[in-house]
Design a protein around this motif. Structure first.
Motif, PDB file in Angstrom:
ATOM      1  N   MET A 115     -75.401  98.614 -72.183  1.00 18.91           N
ATOM      2  CA  MET A 115     -76.568  97.741 -72.037  1.00 18.91           C
ATOM      3  C   MET A 115     -77.382  98.138 -70.804  1.00 18.91           C
ATOM      4  N   ILE A 116     -76.628  98.497 -69.708  1.00 19.65           N
ATOM      5  CA  ILE A 116     -77.314  98.914 -68.484  1.00 19.65           C
ATOM      6  C   ILE A 116     -78.117 100.185 -68.743  1.00 19.65           C
ATOM      7  N   ALA A 117     -77.496 101.099 -69.516  1.00 19.80           N
ATOM      8  CA  ALA A 117     -78.181 102.360 -69.821  1.00 19.80           C
ATOM      9  C   ALA A 117     -79.469 102.114 -70.585  1.00 19.80           C
ATOM     10  N   ILE A 118     -79.448 101.174 -71.512  1.00 22.91           N
ATOM     11  CA  ILE A 118     -80.646 100.872 -72.308  1.00 22.91           C
ATOM     12  C   ILE A 118     -81.743 100.279 -71.433  1.00 22.91           C
ATOM     13  N   LYS A 119     -81.352  99.342 -70.533  1.00 21.85           N
ATOM     14  CA  LYS A 119     -82.342  98.707 -69.652  1.00 21.85           C
ATOM     15  C   LYS A 119     -82.969  99.722 -68.706  1.00 21.85           C
ATOM     16  N   LEU A 120     -82.119 100.580 -68.101  1.00 21.04           N
ATOM     17  CA  LEU A 120     -82.641 101.598 -67.192  1.00 21.04           C
ATOM     18  C   LEU A 120     -83.506 102.611 -67.930  1.00 21.04           C
ATOM     19  N   ALA A 121     -83.083 102.981 -69.151  1.00 23.16           N
ATOM     20  CA  ALA A 121     -83.869 103.926 -69.938  1.00 23.16           C
ATOM     21  C   ALA A 121     -85.247 103.362 -70.251  1.00 23.16           C
ATOM     22  N   TYR A 122     -85.277 102.079 -70.617  1.00 26.28           N
ATOM     23  CA  TYR A 122     -86.565 101.429 -70.913  1.00 26.28           C
ATOM     24  C   TYR A 122     -87.461 101.412 -69.675  1.00 26.28           C
ATOM     25  N   GLN A 130     -83.051 113.042 -58.085  1.00 27.17           N
ATOM     26  CA  GLN A 130     -81.747 113.428 -57.568  1.00 27.17           C
ATOM     27  C   GLN A 130     -81.111 112.318 -56.731  1.00 27.17           C
ATOM     28  N   LYS A 131     -81.902 111.743 -55.854  1.00 27.92           N
ATOM     29  CA  LYS A 131     -81.340 110.691 -54.999  1.00 27.92           C
ATOM     30  C   LYS A 131     -80.942 109.471 -55.820  1.00 27.92           C
ATOM     31  N   GLU A 132     -81.714 109.179 -56.855  1.00 28.31           N
ATOM     32  CA  GLU A 132     -81.382 108.047 -57.732  1.00 28.31           C
ATOM     33  C   GLU A 132     -80.047 108.289 -58.425  1.00 28.31           C
ATOM     34  N   ILE A 133     -79.834 109.523 -58.879  1.00 28.17           N
ATOM     35  CA  ILE A 133     -78.571 109.859 -59.541  1.00 28.17           C
ATOM     36  C   ILE A 133     -77.411 109.716 -58.557  1.00 28.17           C
ATOM     37  N   GLY A 134     -77.624 110.220 -57.311  1.00 25.88           N
ATOM     38  CA  GLY A 134     -76.583 110.094 -56.301  1.00 25.88           C
ATOM     39  C   GLY A 134     -76.278 108.646 -55.980  1.00 25.88           C
ATOM     40  N   THR A 135     -77.295 107.821 -55.969  1.00 25.45           N
ATOM     41  CA  THR A 135     -77.087 106.401 -55.696  1.00 25.45           C
ATOM     42  C   THR A 135     -76.248 105.754 -56.786  1.00 25.45           C
ATOM     43  N   TYR A 136     -76.539 106.079 -58.035  1.00 31.53           N
ATOM     44  CA  TYR A 136     -75.750 105.531 -59.142  1.00 31.53           C
ATOM     45  C   TYR A 136     -74.270 105.882 -58.990  1.00 31.53           C
ATOM     46  N   ILE A 137     -74.004 107.158 -58.667  1.00 35.57           N
ATOM     47  CA  ILE A 137     -72.621 107.613 -58.543  1.00 35.57           C
ATOM     48  C   ILE A 137     -71.946 106.957 -57.344  1.00 35.57           C
ATOM     49  N   ALA A 138     -72.701 106.861 -56.209  1.00 36.69           N
ATOM     50  CA  ALA A 138     -72.140 106.255 -54.995  1.00 36.69           C
ATOM     51  C   ALA A 138     -71.838 104.779 -55.198  1.00 36.69           C
ATOM     52  N   MET A 139     -72.603 104.119 -56.067  1.00 33.42           N
ATOM     53  CA  MET A 139     -72.383 102.687 -56.322  1.00 33.42           C
ATOM     54  C   MET A 139     -71.206 102.439 -57.267  1.00 33.42           C
ATOM     55  N   GLN A 184     -71.328 107.739 -67.381  1.00 31.77           N
ATOM     56  CA  GLN A 184     -72.291 106.641 -67.526  1.00 31.77           C
ATOM     57  C   GLN A 184     -73.688 107.084 -67.101  1.00 31.77           C
ATOM     58  N   VAL A 185     -73.749 107.878 -66.028  1.00 31.48           N
ATOM     59  CA  VAL A 185     -75.044 108.380 -65.576  1.00 31.48           C
ATOM     60  C   VAL A 185     -75.633 109.338 -66.607  1.00 31.48           C
ATOM     61  N   VAL A 186     -74.763 110.211 -67.147  1.00 29.45           N
ATOM     62  CA  VAL A 186     -75.212 111.107 -68.216  1.00 29.45           C
ATOM     63  C   VAL A 186     -75.717 110.286 -69.393  1.00 29.45           C
ATOM     64  N   GLY A 187     -75.031 109.195 -69.703  1.00 29.51           N
ATOM     65  CA  GLY A 187     -75.448 108.328 -70.808  1.00 29.51           C
ATOM     66  C   GLY A 187     -76.817 107.730 -70.598  1.00 29.51           C
ATOM     67  N   ILE A 188     -77.130 107.380 -69.340  1.00 26.51           N
ATOM     68  CA  ILE A 188     -78.454 106.805 -69.055  1.00 26.51           C
ATOM     69  C   ILE A 188     -79.551 107.787 -69.426  1.00 26.51           C
ATOM     70  N   PRO A 222     -79.627 118.881 -70.885  1.00 30.33           N
ATOM     71  CA  PRO A 222     -79.852 119.000 -69.431  1.00 30.33           C
ATOM     72  C   PRO A 222     -79.091 117.949 -68.629  1.00 30.33           C
ATOM     73  N   ALA A 223     -78.738 116.819 -69.275  1.00 32.22           N
ATOM     74  CA  ALA A 223     -78.037 115.750 -68.552  1.00 32.22           C
ATOM     75  C   ALA A 223     -76.592 116.110 -68.246  1.00 32.22           C
ATOM     76  N   ARG A 224     -76.044 117.108 -68.926  1.00 31.00           N
ATOM     77  CA  ARG A 224     -74.652 117.505 -68.676  1.00 31.00           C
ATOM     78  C   ARG A 224     -74.443 117.965 -67.243  1.00 31.00           C
ATOM     79  N   LYS A 225     -75.480 118.477 -66.622  1.00 30.07           N
ATOM     80  CA  LYS A 225     -75.363 119.003 -65.271  1.00 30.07           C
ATOM     81  C   LYS A 225     -74.999 117.914 -64.277  1.00 30.07           C
ATOM     82  N   ILE A 226     -75.343 116.672 -64.602  1.00 30.18           N
ATOM     83  CA  ILE A 226     -75.059 115.554 -63.701  1.00 30.18           C
ATOM     84  C   ILE A 226     -73.564 115.392 -63.496  1.00 30.18           C
TER      85      ILE A 226
END
Length: 389
Positions: free
Chosen positions: A1-8, A276-285, A291-295, A371-375
């Motif tokens: 659900m989080i992935a859908i909201k962030l994607a939107y 990049q920083k947004e991705i790092g923040t997701y992982i750090a949180m 899950q990040v790849v899913g987003i 391309p998301a696999r790199k995350i």
């Protein structure tokens, strides 16, 4: 659900870039359905017209008859047995006698195929009833193409020469009783239709026929000394052409789809680089890498959902309108010998729509995931510093 909201949220935030991708993808989606619907509509109309005008529910051939070998026509005939005559009287079969001949319009010579048909038959759409009320003259009906090519009109007489059962030549003037038009070129081109009894008398082939055409209510079974040919067999050449047209459509739609998917791929690569920083923040949180790849995968795949919705907005009214007015074809399209109506009405099946939709969604999702696999290989500290390698 989080992935859908962030994607939107991210899709809306991308603004024009999102709508450009969606527009190209929706156009590819609509074009795929339109082209395949047109081909399927053409296929259905052509098959129905060919069955109505020429092949019925199938044909019984005299064993030596070969439609691709004119040399077999001379001997491809046999006596109609009593059981077959009973089927003919019930309107379940109609006999056709084929005889090669030459006609001489305006002093020119042209090959023509004389076809003896029953004036009372109702299996084929041929206007054979025009042969019933002829006087002592020998009458025939011909197609518009043959009439136009030889400048013949109703009431005109043309000299025809043929060879009888014993190989002797004979000739007679035949009067044109009527001229008909059909979308099946093989019915019109080079064919002249006579009362079968008249043609049998002319050739000495009393009570003989070359082909038996089966009607809708016929019980299709083997008849002794006759080879049954199914509609699928008789339409083999046409089906092969339709398949080649579909293959061409797949290539055209595929190229357009690849262009749209390439745009999504580039968008995803750029998005990952800029965020990049947004991705790092997701992982750090505490979010897992999957899950990040899913987003990002859901975000890219959402382009296809939006494309389907946008395509439906302008595609549905377009398809409804085309299904009502049809697609006009070129006036000379039938000159190539292809069965095609003056106006084609597309046919959009549920299977066609669902398969096209699934193709677009799955393709867009796969392209977004690549391309998301790199995350998954990132270290949170490097991502927070914006150092994705």
């Amino acid at each position: 659900m989080i992935a859908i909201k962030l994607a939107y949220k991210n899709l809306v935030g991308a603004g024009l870039r999102t709508w450009l991708n969606v527009s190209v993808l929706s156009f590819a989606f609509v074009l795929m359905i339109f082209y395949n619907g047109m081909i399927e509509g053409w296929n259905r109309q052509a098959r129905n017209d060919t069955q109505d005008w020429e092949i019925g529910q199938g044909q019984y051939w005299e064993p030596s008859f070969d439609r691709y070998d004119p040399y077999t026509y001379q001997d491809a005939h046999q006596v109609i047995s009593e059981p077959i005559i009973q089927q003919i009287k019930k309107g379940l079969l109609t006999p056709i006698l084929l005889v090669q001949a030459n006609m001489y319009p305006q002093g020119r010579m042209q090959s023509v195929l004389l076809k003896g048909v029953d004036p009372k038959q109702n299996i084929l759409k041929l206007p054979t009833s025009d042969l019933r009320f002829s006087s002592n003259e020998t009458c025939a009906i011909i197609g518009k193409r043959l009439a136009d090519e030889n400048k013949l009109s109703v009431g005109d007489k043309v000299l025809v020469r043929w060879r009888d059962k014993n190989g002797m030549f004979d000739a007679i003037e035949i009067k044109i009783a009527s001229i008909f038009k059909t979308d099946v070129p093989s019915v019109e081109n080079g064919n002249m239709y006579l009362n079968i009894e008249v043609l049998q008398k002319m050739t000495g082939m009393t009570n003989e026929a070359s082909i038996l055409v089966a009607g809708k209510d016929s019980k299709l079974y083997d008849i002794t000394n006759w080879d049954f040919k199914t509609p699928d067999f008789l339409l083999t050449d046409f089906d092969a052409m339709i398949q080649s047209k579909k293959a061409g459509g797949i290539i055209m739609s595929g190229l357009l789809l690849i262009i749209a998917l390439l745009a999504i791929f580039d968008t995803q690569v750029l998005s990952i680089f800029r965020r990049q920083k947004e991705i790092g923040t997701y992982i750090a949180m505490g979010m897992t890498r999957s899950q990040v790849v899913g987003i990002f995968t859901v975000e890219g795949g959402a382009h296809s959902i939006l494309a389907a919705l946008v395509g439906a907005i302008y595609g549905i009214p377009l398809f409804i309108w085309l299904n009502k007015v049809g697609i006009p074809m070129a006036a000379n399209s039938q000159d190539a010998g292809i069965t095609i109506a003056d106006t084609i009405y597309p046919y959009y099946s549920l299977d066609l729509i669902i398969s096209s939709l699934l193709l677009v969604i799955i393709s867009a999702t796969i392209v977004s995931y690549m391309p998301a696999r790199k995350i998954a290989k990132l270290k949170p500290t490097e991502a927070l510093k914006g150092k994705i390698q």
